[in-house]
Design an enzyme around this catalytic site. Structure first.
Site, PDB file in Angstrom:
ATOM      1  N   PRO A  10       0.800  -1.125   0.103  1.00 55.43           N
ATOM      2  CA  PRO A  10       0.012   0.211   0.130  1.00 55.43           C
ATOM      3  C   PRO A  10       0.728   1.318   0.110  1.00 55.43           C
ATOM      4  O   PRO A  10       1.924   1.472   0.610  1.00 55.43           O
ATOM      5  CB  PRO A  10      -0.985  -0.262   1.251  1.00 55.43           C
ATOM      6  CG  PRO A  10      -0.199  -1.035   2.108  1.00 55.43           C
ATOM      7  CD  PRO A  10       0.549  -2.064   1.346  1.00 55.43           C
ATOM      8  N   ASN A  11       0.179   2.292  -0.692  1.00 58.64           N
ATOM      9  CA  ASN A  11       0.779   3.644  -0.839  1.00 58.64           C
ATOM     10  C   ASN A  11       2.191   3.611  -1.696  1.00 58.64           C
ATOM     11  O   ASN A  11       2.646   4.723  -1.798  1.00 58.64           O
ATOM     12  CB  ASN A  11       0.980   4.146   0.401  1.00 58.64           C
ATOM     13  CG  ASN A  11      -0.379   4.541   1.103  1.00 58.64           C
ATOM     14  OD1 ASN A  11      -1.327   4.881   0.252  1.00 58.64           O
ATOM     15  ND2 ASN A  11      -0.529   4.021   2.558  1.00 58.64           N
ATOM     16  N   ARG A  18       5.912  12.334  -2.045  1.00 57.89           N
ATOM     17  CA  ARG A  18       5.853  13.037  -0.785  1.00 57.89           C
ATOM     18  C   ARG A  18       7.031  12.385   0.150  1.00 57.89           C
ATOM     19  O   ARG A  18       7.126  11.012  -0.018  1.00 57.89           O
ATOM     20  CB  ARG A  18       4.471  12.710  -0.214  1.00 57.89           C
ATOM     21  CG  ARG A  18       3.579  13.701  -0.680  1.00 57.89           C
ATOM     22  CD  ARG A  18       2.166  13.450  -0.250  1.00 57.89           C
ATOM     23  NE  ARG A  18       1.954  13.116   1.068  1.00 57.89           N
ATOM     24  CZ  ARG A  18       1.406  12.191   1.583  1.00 57.89           C
ATOM     25  NH1 ARG A  18       0.277  11.759   0.879  1.00 57.89           N
ATOM     26  NH2 ARG A  18       1.180  11.881   2.910  1.00 57.89           N
ATOM     27  N   TYR A  23      11.959   8.395   1.875  1.00 58.91           N
ATOM     28  CA  TYR A  23      11.425   7.217   0.997  1.00 58.91           C
ATOM     29  C   TYR A  23      12.522   7.509  -0.084  1.00 58.91           C
ATOM     30  O   TYR A  23      12.515   6.576  -0.977  1.00 58.91           O
ATOM     31  CB  TYR A  23      10.208   6.907   0.735  1.00 58.91           C
ATOM     32  CG  TYR A  23       9.372   6.605   1.854  1.00 58.91           C
ATOM     33  CD1 TYR A  23       9.753   5.379   2.670  1.00 58.91           C
ATOM     34  CD2 TYR A  23       8.111   7.122   2.216  1.00 58.91           C
ATOM     35  CE1 TYR A  23       8.667   5.006   3.612  1.00 58.91           C
ATOM     36  CE2 TYR A  23       7.337   6.925   3.412  1.00 58.91           C
ATOM     37  CZ  TYR A  23       7.690   5.824   3.981  1.00 58.91           C
ATOM     38  OH  TYR A  23       6.887   5.141   5.356  1.00 58.91           O
ATOM     39  N   ASN A  74       7.771  -5.757  -0.431  1.00 60.35           N
ATOM     40  CA  ASN A  74       7.702  -4.699   0.496  1.00 60.35           C
ATOM     41  C   ASN A  74       6.411  -4.446   0.830  1.00 60.35           C
ATOM     42  O   ASN A  74       5.417  -3.995  -0.090  1.00 60.35           O
ATOM     43  CB  ASN A  74       8.277  -3.294  -0.088  1.00 60.35           C
ATOM     44  CG  ASN A  74       8.216  -2.011   0.782  1.00 60.35           C
ATOM     45  OD1 ASN A  74       7.645  -2.172   1.689  1.00 60.35           O
ATOM     46  ND2 ASN A  74       8.782  -1.009   0.379  1.00 60.35           N
ATOM     47  N   ALA A  77       2.663  -0.761   4.936  1.00 55.21           N
ATOM     48  CA  ALA A  77       2.211  -0.655   6.323  1.00 55.21           C
ATOM     49  C   ALA A  77       1.537  -2.032   6.850  1.00 55.21           C
ATOM     50  O   ALA A  77       1.384  -2.306   8.115  1.00 55.21           O
ATOM     51  CB  ALA A  77       1.165   0.480   6.598  1.00 55.21           C
ATOM     52  N   GLU A  98      11.973  -9.716   2.864  1.00 57.51           N
ATOM     53  CA  GLU A  98      11.043  -8.672   3.267  1.00 57.51           C
ATOM     54  C   GLU A  98      11.924  -7.632   3.088  1.00 57.51           C
ATOM     55  O   GLU A  98      13.152  -7.274   3.435  1.00 57.51           O
ATOM     56  CB  GLU A  98      10.784  -8.784   4.883  1.00 57.51           C
ATOM     57  CG  GLU A  98      10.298  -7.560   5.409  1.00 57.51           C
ATOM     58  CD  GLU A  98       9.966  -7.765   7.036  1.00 57.51           C
ATOM     59  OE1 GLU A  98      10.010  -9.080   7.590  1.00 57.51           O
ATOM     60  OE2 GLU A  98       9.562  -6.546   7.865  1.00 57.51           O
ATOM     61  N   HIS A 100      12.294  -2.955   2.853  1.00 54.38           N
ATOM     62  CA  HIS A 100      11.744  -1.807   3.443  1.00 54.38           C
ATOM     63  C   HIS A 100      12.947  -0.763   2.868  1.00 54.38           C
ATOM     64  O   HIS A 100      13.948  -0.854   3.059  1.00 54.38           O
ATOM     65  CB  HIS A 100      11.649  -1.465   4.864  1.00 54.38           C
ATOM     66  CG  HIS A 100      10.831  -2.715   5.237  1.00 54.38           C
ATOM     67  ND1 HIS A 100       9.140  -2.296   5.192  1.00 54.38           N
ATOM     68  CD2 HIS A 100      10.888  -3.818   5.980  1.00 54.38           C
ATOM     69  CE1 HIS A 100       8.809  -3.659   5.813  1.00 54.38           C
ATOM     70  NE2 HIS A 100       9.787  -4.171   6.301  1.00 54.38           N
ATOM     71  N   ARG A 107      12.735   4.569  13.156  1.00 51.39           N
ATOM     72  CA  ARG A 107      11.578   5.372  12.993  1.00 51.39           C
ATOM     73  C   ARG A 107      10.486   5.180  14.379  1.00 51.39           C
ATOM     74  O   ARG A 107      11.114   4.647  15.166  1.00 51.39           O
ATOM     75  CB  ARG A 107      10.633   5.142  11.856  1.00 51.39           C
ATOM     76  CG  ARG A 107      11.850   5.176  10.545  1.00 51.39           C
ATOM     77  CD  ARG A 107      11.159   5.088   9.214  1.00 51.39           C
ATOM     78  NE  ARG A 107       9.901   5.949   9.187  1.00 51.39           N
ATOM     79  CZ  ARG A 107       8.970   5.856   8.044  1.00 51.39           C
ATOM     80  NH1 ARG A 107       9.169   4.699   7.256  1.00 51.39           N
ATOM     81  NH2 ARG A 107       7.975   6.570   8.113  1.00 51.39           N
TER      82      ARG A 107
HETATM   83  O1  CA2 Z   1      10.238   1.785   4.153  1.00 52.16           O
HETATM   84  C1  CA2 Z   1       9.489   1.383   3.687  1.00 52.16           C
HETATM   85  O2  CA2 Z   1       9.532   0.875   2.608  1.00 52.16           O
HETATM   86  C2  CA2 Z   1       7.971   0.826   4.353  1.00 52.16           C
HETATM   87  O3  CA2 Z   1       7.593  -0.410   3.908  1.00 52.16           O
HETATM   88  C3  CA2 Z   1       6.873   1.950   3.715  1.00 52.16           C
HETATM   89  C4  CA2 Z   1       5.794   1.770   4.339  1.00 52.16           C
HETATM   90  C5  CA2 Z   1       5.654   2.218   5.832  1.00 52.16           C
HETATM   91  O4  CA2 Z   1       4.407   2.083   6.319  1.00 52.16           O
HETATM   92  C6  CA2 Z   1       6.613   1.108   6.314  1.00 52.16           C
HETATM   93  O5  CA2 Z   1       6.589   1.183   7.694  1.00 52.16           O
HETATM   94  C7  CA2 Z   1       8.151   1.051   5.999  1.00 52.16           C
HETATM   95  C8  CA2 Z   1       5.116   3.195   3.652  1.00 52.16           C
HETATM   96  C9  CA2 Z   1       5.058   3.240   2.222  1.00 52.16           C
HETATM   97  C10 CA2 Z   1       4.300   4.884   2.079  1.00 52.16           C
HETATM   98  O6  CA2 Z   1       4.843   5.296   1.226  1.00 52.16           O
HETATM   99  C11 CA2 Z   1       4.719   6.683   0.634  1.00 52.16           C
HETATM  100  C12 CA2 Z   1       5.099   7.107  -0.496  1.00 52.16           C
HETATM  101  C13 CA2 Z   1       5.125   8.365  -0.645  1.00 52.16           C
HETATM  102  C14 CA2 Z   1       4.438   9.193   0.382  1.00 52.16           C
HETATM  103  C15 CA2 Z   1       3.985   8.822   1.581  1.00 52.16           C
HETATM  104  C16 CA2 Z   1       3.987   7.423   1.743  1.00 52.16           C
END
Ligand code: CA2
Length: 146
Positions: A10-11, A18, A23, A74, A77, A98, A100, A107
């Site tokens: 997701p996302n 953003r 990221y 990946n 969340a 896995e 990230h 964090r």
């Molecule tokens: O660090 C990672 O790759 C995560 O898997 C990314 C997830 C986060 O919930 C994990 O704790 C760590 C979130 C991805 C959200 O991606 C975004 C991209 C652009 C703007 C906001 C969020």
């Protein structure tokens, strides 16, 4: 030819738009290109998928059985919430790494726990988009029995 699935949760479709300080500036399309170049130079096939839906990620993991030799996941969340993904990973016979982008351990504390870590071969985090290259290398090395 060996085939790998690169699965994003997701996302992650919003990458590069953003929170680049967390990221990175690469978009999911940049990561796709990075993985495709890595696959080409390693002589393997890859399939890349992204879904915002937990059940779709479960479906893709189940469908990978007998198709792909391994998966880079990946789970976004869902890493921190999903027993369904843990069960899906436990039920398949191929190795899952896995991944990230961020270092989840420097964090928020809720990101320190991963349900899926229990069932994966290993975890790579904190290396941004390059982590995907590291994960493909690690999977291939494992599959070669090295
Ligand atoms: O660090 C990672 O790759 C995560 O898997 C990314 C997830 C986060 O919930 C994990 O704790 C760590 C979130 C991805 C959200 O991606 C975004 C991209 C652009 C703007 C906001 C969020």
């Amino acid at each position: 030819m060996t085939s790998l699935l690169i699965l994003n949760g997701p996302n992650l479709n919003l990458l590069g738009q953003r929170e680049p300080e967390i990221y990175g500036y690469e978009t999911l399309q940049d990561i796709t290109r990075l993985c495709e170049n890595k696959a080409k130079s390693s002589g393997v096939q890859i399939q890349l998928e992204q879904s915002n839906h937990e059940g779709v990620l479960v479906d893709l993991l189940q469908a990978a059985q007998h198709v792909h030799a391994g998966v880079v996941l990946n789970a976004g969340a869902y890493t921190h919430t999903s027993v369904a993904l843990l069960d899906a990973i436990s039920s398949v016979e191929f190795p899952v790494i896995e991944l990230h982008l961020s270092n989840v351990f420097n964090r928020e504390t809720f990101r320190h726990h991963s349900y899926i870590s229990h069932a994966v071969l290993g975890v790579i985090c904190g290396f941004g988009a390059y982590g995907y290259v590291l994960a493909i290398d690690a999977l291939l090395r494992h599959l070669e029995g090295a």
